[in-house]
Design a protein around this motif. Structure first.
Motif, PDB file in Angstrom:
ATOM      1  N   GLU A  99      49.405  25.754 -90.615  1.00  0.00           N
ATOM      2  CA  GLU A  99      47.935  26.159 -90.796  1.00  0.00           C
ATOM      3  C   GLU A  99      47.490  26.546 -89.620  1.00  0.00           C
ATOM      4  OE1 GLU A  99      45.920  25.806 -93.796  1.00  0.00           O
ATOM      5  OE2 GLU A  99      44.241  26.552 -92.796  1.00  0.00           O
ATOM      6  N   ILE A 100      46.957  27.959 -89.020  1.00  0.00           N
ATOM      7  CA  ILE A 100      46.427  27.926 -87.822  1.00  0.00           C
ATOM      8  C   ILE A 100      44.917  28.353 -87.709  1.00  0.00           C
ATOM      9  CG2 ILE A 100      46.510  29.718 -86.013  1.00  0.00           C
ATOM     10  CD1 ILE A 100      49.491  30.709 -87.069  1.00  0.00           C
ATOM     11  N   GLU A 101      44.373  27.505 -87.000  1.00  0.00           N
ATOM     12  CA  GLU A 101      42.972  27.821 -86.715  1.00  0.00           C
ATOM     13  C   GLU A 101      42.608  28.412 -85.523  1.00  0.00           C
ATOM     14  OE1 GLU A 101      40.729  24.036 -87.195  1.00  0.00           O
ATOM     15  OE2 GLU A 101      39.043  24.923 -85.876  1.00  0.00           O
ATOM     16  N   LEU A 125      41.001  26.465 -73.862  1.00  0.00           N
ATOM     17  CA  LEU A 125      40.555  27.151 -74.853  1.00  0.00           C
ATOM     18  C   LEU A 125      41.780  27.388 -75.784  1.00  0.00           C
ATOM     19  CD1 LEU A 125      38.651  29.193 -76.561  1.00  0.00           C
ATOM     20  CD2 LEU A 125      39.761  31.248 -75.023  1.00  0.00           C
ATOM     21  N   ALA A 126      42.008  26.745 -77.000  1.00  0.00           N
ATOM     22  CA  ALA A 126      43.186  26.281 -77.513  1.00  0.00           C
ATOM     23  C   ALA A 126      43.033  26.763 -79.083  1.00  0.00           C
ATOM     24  CB  ALA A 126      43.561  24.992 -77.416  1.00  0.00           C
ATOM     25  N   ASP A 127      43.975  26.993 -79.871  1.00  0.00           N
ATOM     26  CA  ASP A 127      44.204  27.209 -81.077  1.00  0.00           C
ATOM     27  C   ASP A 127      44.608  25.820 -81.702  1.00  0.00           C
ATOM     28  OD1 ASP A 127      43.488  29.828 -81.387  1.00  0.00           O
ATOM     29  OD2 ASP A 127      45.592  30.481 -81.649  1.00  0.00           O
ATOM     30  N   ALA A 128      44.191  25.530 -82.850  1.00  0.00           N
ATOM     31  CA  ALA A 128      44.591  24.207 -83.489  1.00  0.00           C
ATOM     32  C   ALA A 128      45.576  24.636 -84.540  1.00  0.00           C
ATOM     33  CB  ALA A 128      43.518  23.432 -84.202  1.00  0.00           C
ATOM     34  N   ILE A 129      46.990  23.862 -84.452  1.00  0.00           N
ATOM     35  CA  ILE A 129      47.961  24.357 -85.558  1.00  0.00           C
ATOM     36  C   ILE A 129      48.419  23.041 -86.110  1.00  0.00           C
ATOM     37  CG2 ILE A 129      50.656  25.144 -85.573  1.00  0.00           C
ATOM     38  CD1 ILE A 129      48.770  27.059 -83.974  1.00  0.00           C
ATOM     39  N   ASP A 130      48.360  23.062 -87.440  1.00  0.00           N
ATOM     40  CA  ASP A 130      48.798  21.744 -88.412  1.00  0.00           C
ATOM     41  C   ASP A 130      50.223  22.338 -88.990  1.00  0.00           C
ATOM     42  OD1 ASP A 130      46.783  20.156 -87.909  1.00  0.00           O
ATOM     43  OD2 ASP A 130      45.571  20.917 -89.301  1.00  0.00           O
ATOM     44  N   LEU A 154      52.291  30.341 -94.386  1.00  0.00           N
ATOM     45  CA  LEU A 154      51.418  30.195 -93.331  1.00  0.00           C
ATOM     46  C   LEU A 154      50.001  30.598 -93.753  1.00  0.00           C
ATOM     47  CD1 LEU A 154      52.272  31.409 -89.706  1.00  0.00           C
ATOM     48  CD2 LEU A 154      50.359  32.566 -90.767  1.00  0.00           C
ATOM     49  N   HIS A 155      49.182  30.088 -93.212  1.00  0.00           N
ATOM     50  CA  HIS A 155      47.732  30.308 -93.440  1.00  0.00           C
ATOM     51  C   HIS A 155      47.116  30.507 -92.133  1.00  0.00           C
ATOM     52  CE1 HIS A 155      43.262  29.539 -94.467  1.00  0.00           C
ATOM     53  NE2 HIS A 155      43.642  30.486 -95.387  1.00  0.00           N
ATOM     54  N   CYS A 156      46.082  31.592 -91.798  1.00  0.00           N
ATOM     55  CA  CYS A 156      45.062  31.681 -90.752  1.00  0.00           C
ATOM     56  C   CYS A 156      43.825  31.991 -91.180  1.00  0.00           C
ATOM     57  CB  CYS A 156      45.810  32.618 -89.725  1.00  0.00           C
ATOM     58  SG  CYS A 156      45.076  32.878 -88.418  1.00  0.00           S
ATOM     59  N   ASP A 157      42.861  31.169 -90.377  1.00  0.00           N
ATOM     60  CA  ASP A 157      41.495  31.604 -90.767  1.00  0.00           C
ATOM     61  C   ASP A 157      40.976  32.774 -90.186  1.00  0.00           C
ATOM     62  OD1 ASP A 157      41.475  30.822 -88.217  1.00  0.00           O
ATOM     63  OD2 ASP A 157      39.698  29.237 -88.411  1.00  0.00           O
ATOM     64  N   HIS A 158      41.779  33.706 -89.679  1.00  0.00           N
ATOM     65  CA  HIS A 158      41.460  35.007 -88.954  1.00  0.00           C
ATOM     66  C   HIS A 158      41.820  36.101 -89.425  1.00  0.00           C
ATOM     67  CE1 HIS A 158      40.355  37.753 -85.728  1.00  0.00           C
ATOM     68  NE2 HIS A 158      39.991  36.957 -84.829  1.00  0.00           N
ATOM     69  N   PRO A 159      40.873  36.989 -89.892  1.00  0.00           N
ATOM     70  CA  PRO A 159      41.447  38.160 -90.681  1.00  0.00           C
ATOM     71  C   PRO A 159      42.263  39.192 -90.109  1.00  0.00           C
ATOM     72  CG  PRO A 159      38.877  38.259 -90.032  1.00  0.00           C
ATOM     73  CD  PRO A 159      39.621  37.090 -89.751  1.00  0.00           C
ATOM     74  N   GLN A 160      42.264  39.202 -88.711  1.00  0.00           N
ATOM     75  CA  GLN A 160      43.192  40.213 -88.007  1.00  0.00           C
ATOM     76  C   GLN A 160      44.316  39.699 -87.786  1.00  0.00           C
ATOM     77  OE1 GLN A 160      39.868  40.957 -84.921  1.00  0.00           O
ATOM     78  NE2 GLN A 160      41.303  42.292 -84.143  1.00  0.00           N
ATOM     79  N   VAL A 161      44.710  38.332 -88.147  1.00  0.00           N
ATOM     80  CA  VAL A 161      46.009  37.671 -88.012  1.00  0.00           C
ATOM     81  C   VAL A 161      46.878  37.964 -89.045  1.00  0.00           C
ATOM     82  CG1 VAL A 161      47.335  35.547 -87.344  1.00  0.00           C
ATOM     83  CG2 VAL A 161      45.172  36.162 -86.185  1.00  0.00           C
ATOM     84  N   PRO A 162      48.161  38.534 -88.842  1.00  0.00           N
ATOM     85  CA  PRO A 162      48.971  38.775 -90.263  1.00  0.00           C
ATOM     86  C   PRO A 162      49.476  37.381 -90.748  1.00  0.00           C
ATOM     87  CG  PRO A 162      50.038  39.431 -88.276  1.00  0.00           C
ATOM     88  CD  PRO A 162      48.600  39.080 -87.876  1.00  0.00           C
ATOM     89  N   VAL A 163      49.686  37.090 -91.828  1.00  0.00           N
ATOM     90  CA  VAL A 163      50.190  35.786 -92.474  1.00  0.00           C
ATOM     91  C   VAL A 163      51.547  36.143 -92.974  1.00  0.00           C
ATOM     92  CG1 VAL A 163      48.000  34.439 -92.790  1.00  0.00           C
ATOM     93  CG2 VAL A 163      49.015  36.356 -94.461  1.00  0.00           C
TER      94      VAL A 163
END
Ligand code: ATP
Length: 313
Positions: free
Chosen positions: A93-95, A38-43, A54-63
């Motif tokens: 970019e964090i997915e 189970l892995a995050d994708a990081i670009d 920094l951008h992340c698609d999850h609202p709970q993660v600070p950017v």
């Protein structure tokens, strides 16, 4: 290259023992850590500016600067100013696929991916142990996340000894969507309640942490004995998290009733995982536990043990 895509796997704790207090204020730990797929994708993309964005698609993660991946990039800039001057800043970019604040080292593995990715992008040629030394400055789980696989972790969690890969086990994880447990809270509460049983002198701490190397779980892993691995899981933090969060206790009981090889909370929780011998069995267990608990906020993840940490894709 100007861009790198990386996979950053989560970890589970097959074993977590709190031995005592260290002079630096951290806990002395003896753990067995396992990467799962189970892995995050990081670009990472060189952005031609002087900034980290920094951008992340999850609202709970600070950017902002509190994001561990951001802090990893800051550390690399601080350590390698010439490379930063030559190659410039980076877009991260964090997915998010790993649940947040779940005891699965989501932030730590993102930071590990940034260290590995910037080493490549800036052509630094760092060795794994050099990367792990940098990682230890950022957080205790991050050195493990670099190389991943199966390993004993002692000290704060940063002293690693690899164990043989396990490829015969499947894992099912479950977590209530809205539930998060603060790692700091779990360790502080443990200290308040159990510090009277801590080992304090350095020699005894050393001896006790060496004993995990010859413990039952390590022997079960060496023999790939799935049943014994399941029976040898251990996590001291369950002593504080289970009484406070009855949902976690309920999940653990539901997995036990479903007849898995073994079940345990991962890290500081609230994720509970269970081991099975096959994917089919993991799917059956999911159905059984979902029916038994019948809560739409309960999410499940099926995964396999992963032999590596950060991977470039
Ligand atoms: P660990 O198992 O290492 O204790 P965890 O899996 O319990 O960690 P994380 O998912 O790392 O917890 O998140 C803990 C907190 O860290 C989050 O609430 C979030 O505010 C913060 N955080 C900072 N950077 C990240 C990141 N890249 N991904 C997720 N959370 C992050």
């Amino acid at each position: 290259m100007r861009s790198y895509s990386l996979l950053a796997p989560a970890k589970i704790n097959l074993y977590l023992e709190i031995l005592g207090s260290r002079p630096d204020g951290y806990h002395e730990l003896a753990m067995i850590l396992q990467s799962i797929d189970l892995a995050d994708a990081i670009d990472l993309h060189a952005n031609g500016t002087d900034n980290i964005r920094l951008h992340c698609d999850h609202p709970q993660v600070p950017v902002d600067k509190t994001n561990l991946a951001y802090r990893a990039a800051q550390l690399m800039i601080h350590q390698f100013p010439d490379a930063f001057a030559k190659f410039g800043g980076v877009d991260i970019e964090i997915e998010k696929r790993i649940p947040v604040a779940a005891g699965l080292a989501g932030g730590s593995t993102n930071a590990a991916a940034v260290l590995v990715g910037l080493d490549l992008m800036w052509q630094l040629g760092l060795t794994q142990s050099e990367l792990q030394e940098l990682a230890a400055q950022l957080g205790s789980d991050i050195p493990f996340c670099i190389g991943g696989g199966t390993a004993i972790a002692t000290g704060r969690g940063e002293r690693l000894s690899p164990l043989p890969d396990l490829d015969n086990l499947h894992v099912i994880l479950a977590k209530h969507r809205s539930l998060g447990v603060s790692t700091a809270w779990a360790y502080q509460t443990y200290r308040q309640q159990f510090s009277s049983s801590y080992i304090s002198d350095p020699q005894s701490l050393k001896e006790r942490s060496a004993r995990v190397h010859s413990g039952g779980l390590v022997s079960a892993i060496a023999h790939k004995d799935a049943a014994k691995i399941g029976q040898s899981l251990h996590n001291d933090l369950e002593r504080v998290v289970l009484p406070k969060y009855p949902q976690v206790q309920q999940l653990r009981q539901a997995f036990e009733t479903a007849g898995v090889l073994g079940t345990m909370m991962s890290g500081s929780g609230p994720t509970v995982f269970a081991l099975t011998a096959s994917r089919t069995q993991a799917e059956l267990v999911r159905q059984q536990v979902a029916t038994a608990i019948n809560d739409p906020s309960l999410e499940f993840f099926l995964a396999q043990f992963n032999p590596t940490g950060i991977k470039v894709v």
